[in-house]
Design a protein around this motif. Structure first.
Motif, PDB file in Angstrom:
ATOM      1  N   ALA A 275       0.829  -1.200   0.000  1.00  0.00           N
ATOM      2  CA  ALA A 275       0.000   0.000   0.000  1.00  0.00           C
ATOM      3  C   ALA A 275       0.864   1.249   0.000  1.00  0.00           C
ATOM      4  O   ALA A 275       1.980   1.269   0.542  1.00  0.00           O
ATOM      5  N   ASP A 276       0.345   2.301  -0.581  1.00  0.00           N
ATOM      6  CA  ASP A 276       1.022   3.596  -0.625  1.00  0.00           C
ATOM      7  C   ASP A 276       1.175   4.157   0.792  1.00  0.00           C
ATOM      8  O   ASP A 276       0.400   3.826   1.697  1.00  0.00           O
ATOM      9  N   SER A 277       2.141   5.027   0.950  1.00  0.00           N
ATOM     10  CA  SER A 277       2.413   5.582   2.281  1.00  0.00           C
ATOM     11  C   SER A 277       1.302   6.475   2.811  1.00  0.00           C
ATOM     12  O   SER A 277       1.270   6.781   4.011  1.00  0.00           O
ATOM     13  N   LYS A 278       0.391   6.870   1.944  1.00  0.00           N
ATOM     14  CA  LYS A 278      -0.712   7.712   2.409  1.00  0.00           C
ATOM     15  C   LYS A 278      -1.807   6.897   3.101  1.00  0.00           C
ATOM     16  O   LYS A 278      -2.753   7.458   3.650  1.00  0.00           O
ATOM     17  N   PHE A 279      -1.691   5.557   3.051  1.00  0.00           N
ATOM     18  CA  PHE A 279      -2.657   4.684   3.712  1.00  0.00           C
ATOM     19  C   PHE A 279      -2.144   4.269   5.089  1.00  0.00           C
ATOM     20  O   PHE A 279      -0.938   4.093   5.296  1.00  0.00           O
TER      21      PHE A 279
END
Length: 869
Positions: free
Chosen positions: A96-100
């Motif tokens: 998952a992307d770091s914004k999650f």
């Protein structure tokens, strides 16, 4: 000499009948295409990552329903399924992307509670059931943020691979979770995925979550996914509390499939879902209960396999889910459960304020709140009451008003009479057919037969009042009304039908039901048709041109009725194989009567609005004879069809019953058989000669009806009528099991000054390895126990015996259960114990394999014993 005597006008009548058959055939084809998801193109494995893909979901289903051997409580497959789900979620978390912010956990739940199920009061004790959870949120989210819950269960029913129920739901959630991560959509509010592992044991997994988990108080809305089959319409069957969840669905669903009328009938359906735990019993959380409707033939059978998933169903569900999750997470109405609890009285009131909603062939949604429904659904009856003034406003007098209103009531009565006969006539013919047939349910494996058998005779019932009409002259004065006798009769029949549907609409409203929209739609469409015919100068309905204009104006309403009725009839037909059996002789007729009556009702819905007009053309003796001959022919031909196939199996329960006295002693063993439809056990063994020969069943055999032998599956056993018990040898059981379940005291009884004694018991499950559930039936002066917060459920009466208390225990069969019972008298407490072990000895496996492939045999071993304390 011909079969029919043709008179003047009969040719036009047959032409109209033929045209109507084509028209309804086209509408039925459209409805069939919509119901069977022909308008959906499933996306493949190469679909863009920002799209939901049915093929990717099916890859998960292949693992859960094929590669894993049985997701049943008591078997290793359930643990393997939990591990697989958790592994997939962990993989999503890793990439998952770091914004999650993604949290994955496995939760073990324990608890005890009581509930009403299938009209019976039962207590439950459970331990070590597994839930797998994932919470997806933004990196800036807080633990206290309001969340949206999506729930389904990964356990499967006894004896079923559970591809539809509920593997299809689990894989939809896995693909949805992937879609959220890969699409880059960061939810403004956290999304909780709950994969619960014990729904088939009466919603234990969701109960454990709602009573013990730290995230339970953060839920502001939920979506519960279920399956009553293997696909088709993914219908919103329950919505609430309040109207907000259905409003969000109406705005967000890409392929809307929802109907507020489903809530009217859900309470009488023999089953339940996790929805009740979240929205009613242990929470007041607004939510949706979304259920696959079709494929009920395979529901809870060994045929619920991946190959029978209806293509397009998971695709439509997934596309809808992604849109719904976005809408719920972005809604300003989202509140957490703690705020809801503070406004519990208000929420309870809003539960009675559910909106009216329905989809039109999955193209769009119609939604209006209950307040608007009160106004709209009252208008038709008000119009009907003032019709005498409106129709004769230029020459209105008290006498003419009363005469006209009396005629309109007469027209309404005759229309109601026609609808009733549309139900009665097919029921009568169904009963007559069964008198001369060797089996019932000939339509079960061939649903089209039901329509061919019962629609023509239902039309006969609709047309019969046309012949009686002549015996009841109208009260209106033709000279005053300045119209012909035929035109006056047409007017009375038309507005009488309008009054009938207006009255039904009002009746639904006063009853607090949500299905009145169907009759309101008919009433409104009749008004549109009348106005349309007036605009194009169709004076009266004595020409085919006027009939064509009338039908054209009603076409949208008729199309919806065919769609709605088709779903309902197909659903009912598929469920007839599992609704239970009623003792003969009446039970032999039960399923055929239900289907005949249902098709009669649906025919009344679909053709009734046309009746005031087409009755002029179809209400002829030659057409009635033709329809009757067609009905008799269809009923005769249908008797030649066998009712079952691998696509529509007959359900049989085979219980290898072992009665024990202690941990090592067997008192008796036997095979117990039961069926849950109207073709009883003699039919089964007549068409399963190899099994009958193995069991040495002759042409005559007797039944026993002791339902206490089926205690292990209580209250499902309430659906059995006559059952068969056949003795069997005990050698295989003694070879397989070192010890049997037994109940004993582990501590001395305690007495208080009031004479109340407390008995401390230890329940050991012996060497059983695949225990599904254990059931205790306790009779005697029981005053309290250690289950369900020390509160007894309502007493049950089994087979006319004394009042008793039922408790089901599940989970961790290798450990003993310790509990206490409290008695307020010196009389002994009797504890009957029944345990389901999914393991079958070789002889039972061989017997199960002797039944033909059109029989689905749910087989298990039941250990039973009785103890006095």
């Amino acid at each position: 000499m011909g079969l029919f005597r043709f008179r003047s006008g009969d040719g036009s009548g047959f032409v109209l009948l033929f045209c109507l058959a084509i028209l309804y055939g086209l509408m039925s084809f459209l409805a069939y295409s919509v119901i069977h998801m022909k308008f959906i193109t499933p996306l493949g494995l190469d679909a863009p990552l920002e799209r939901f893909s049915e093929a990717r979901a099916l890859e998960h289903l292949k693992v859960l329903s094929k590669e894993i051997d049985g997701r049943h409580e008591g078997r290793q497959g359930l643990k393997h399924a939990a591990n697989y789900i958790k592994e997939q979620l962990e993989l999503l978390k890793e990439r998952a992307d770091s914004k999650f912010r993604i949290e994955v956990e496995e939760s073990t739940v324990n608890g005890s509670f009581s509930m009403m199920f299938l009209g019976h009061s039962i207590s439950f004790g459970y331990r070590a059931h597994t839930n797998v959870l994932m919470r997806v949120s933004s990196v800036d989210s807080l633990d206290s943020d309001t969340s949206v819950l999506i729930n389904s269960h990964f356990d499967s029913p006894l004896g079923s691979p559970g591809a539809g129920d509920c593997g299809s739901c689990v894989v939809s959630m896995l693909e949805l979770a992937r879609l959220i991560v890969d699409s880059g959509w960061v939810p403004p509010q956290p999304i909780i995925f709950l994969f619960n592992g014990a729904e088939e044991l009466f919603m234990l997994g969701s109960h454990g979550f709602m009573t013990t988990h730290k995230w339970r108080d953060m839920i502001g809305a939920f979506i519960n996914l279920e399956a009553s089959g293997t696909g088709g319409p993914d219908l919103v069957c329950q919505s609430g509390p309040g109207s907000w969840p259905s409003f969000v669905y109406a705005k967000a669903a890409l392929y809307p499939m929802a109907n507020s009328a489903a809530q009217d009938v859900f309470s009488v359906v023999p089953g339940d879902t996790d929805y009740r735990i979240f929205a009613q019993d242990y929470g007041n959380i607004p939510g949706l209960d979304i259920i696959f409707l079709l494929g009920g033939y395979f529901y809870h059978t060994a045929y619920d396999t991946m190959e029978r998933i209806l293509p397009g169903s998971i695709q439509a569900r997934g596309d809808n889910l992604f849109s719904l999750v976005k809408a719920f997470a972005s809604s300003s109405m989202l509140h957490n459960a703690r705020k809801q609890q503070s406004f519990a009285p208000i929420a309870k009131e809003s539960d009675n304020d559910r909106a009216i909603f329905f989809d039109y062939l999955s193209w769009f949604m119609v939604f209006y709140p209950k307040g608007m429904a009160i106004v709209l659904h009252t208008i038709p009856i008000l119009l009907f009451l003032i019709l005498p003034i409106f129709l004769h406003y230029s020459n209105i007098r008290l006498h003419s008003f009363c005469a006209t209103f009396y005629d309109l009531l007469k027209g309404m009565f005759f229309h109601a009479f026609a609808i009733i006969l549309a139900v009665i006539v097919p029921v009568v013919l169904a009963i007559v057919r069964l008198v001369f047939s060797s089996h019932g349910m000939s339509w079960f494996a061939h649903p089209y037969l039901a329509f061919l058998m019962f629609i023509p005779c239902s039309l006969v019932g609709l047309l019969i009042p046309r012949f009686v009409w002549r015996c009841f002259p109208l009260s209106g004065d033709i000279s005053v009304n300045k119209t012909s006798k035929e035109e006056l009769a047409d007017e009375v029949r038309f507005w009488g039908a309008f009054g009938f549907y207006a009255s039904l609409t009002l009746g639904y409203l006063f009853a607090g039901l949500n299905g009145g929209f169907l009759h309101f739609l008919v009433s409104a469409s009749l008004l549109v048709a009348w106005i349309f015919c007036q605009k194009i100068n169709c004076n009266g309905f004595q020409s085919l041109r006027s009939v064509a204009c009338y039908i054209l104006a009603l076409l949208p309403c008729l199309t919806y009725s065919v769609h709605f009725g088709g779903i309902l009839v197909q659903f009912v037909i598929e469920k007839m194989g599992m609704i239970g059996s009623v003792p003969p002789p009446y039970g032999y007729y039960m399923q055929d009567i239900i289907v005949a009556a249902m098709i009669g009702v649906v025919t009344g819905w679909c053709v009734g609005p046309l009746l005031p007009i087409v009755g002029n053309w179809l209400g002829r003796s030659s057409i009635m004879q033709f329809l009757l001959h067609l009905s008799v022919l269809a009923l005769a031909v249908s008797s030649q069809f066998f009712p079952y196939s691998t696509e529509a199996p007959k359900r049989v329960v085979l219980q290898h019953t072992v009665l024990t006295a202690d941990s090592t002693q067997i008192v008796d063993t036997a095979y117990d058989f039961a069926v849950v439809d109207s073709n009883f056990l003699p039919f089964l063994f007549k068409h399963a000669p190899e099994a009958a020969e193995q069991l040495r069943i002759g042409s005559e055999f007797s039944f026993q009806t002791r339902k206490e032998r089926w205690l292990a599956i209580f209250p499902i056993s309430a659906m059995f009528s006559r059952t068969l018990m056949l003795p069997v040898e005990t050698d295989d059981i003694l070879k397989q099991y070192k010890s049997f379940p037994h109940l004993s005291t582990y501590k001395l009884q305690e007495f208080n000054d009031s004479g109340i004694r407390k008995v401390y018991l230890e329940f050991n499950l012996g060497s059983l390895k695949e225990v599904w559930v254990a059931v205790l039936n306790i009779t005697g002066p029981l005053s309290s126990w250690s289950f369900a917060d020390n509160v007894l459920p309502a007493p049950e009466i089994m087979d006319g015996g004394p009042a008793s208390y039922i408790c089901r225990l599940s989970g961790a069969s290798h450990e003993t259960w310790n509990f206490w019972l409290e008695a307020n008298g010196s009389q002994p407490l009797r504890v009957d114990v029944a345990i389901i072990d999914q393991y079958l000895v070789e002889e039972t496996k061989k017997l199960k394999g002797l039944f033909p492939d059109w029989v689905d045999v749910t087989a298990y071993t039941s250990f039973m014993s009785t103890h006095l304390f």
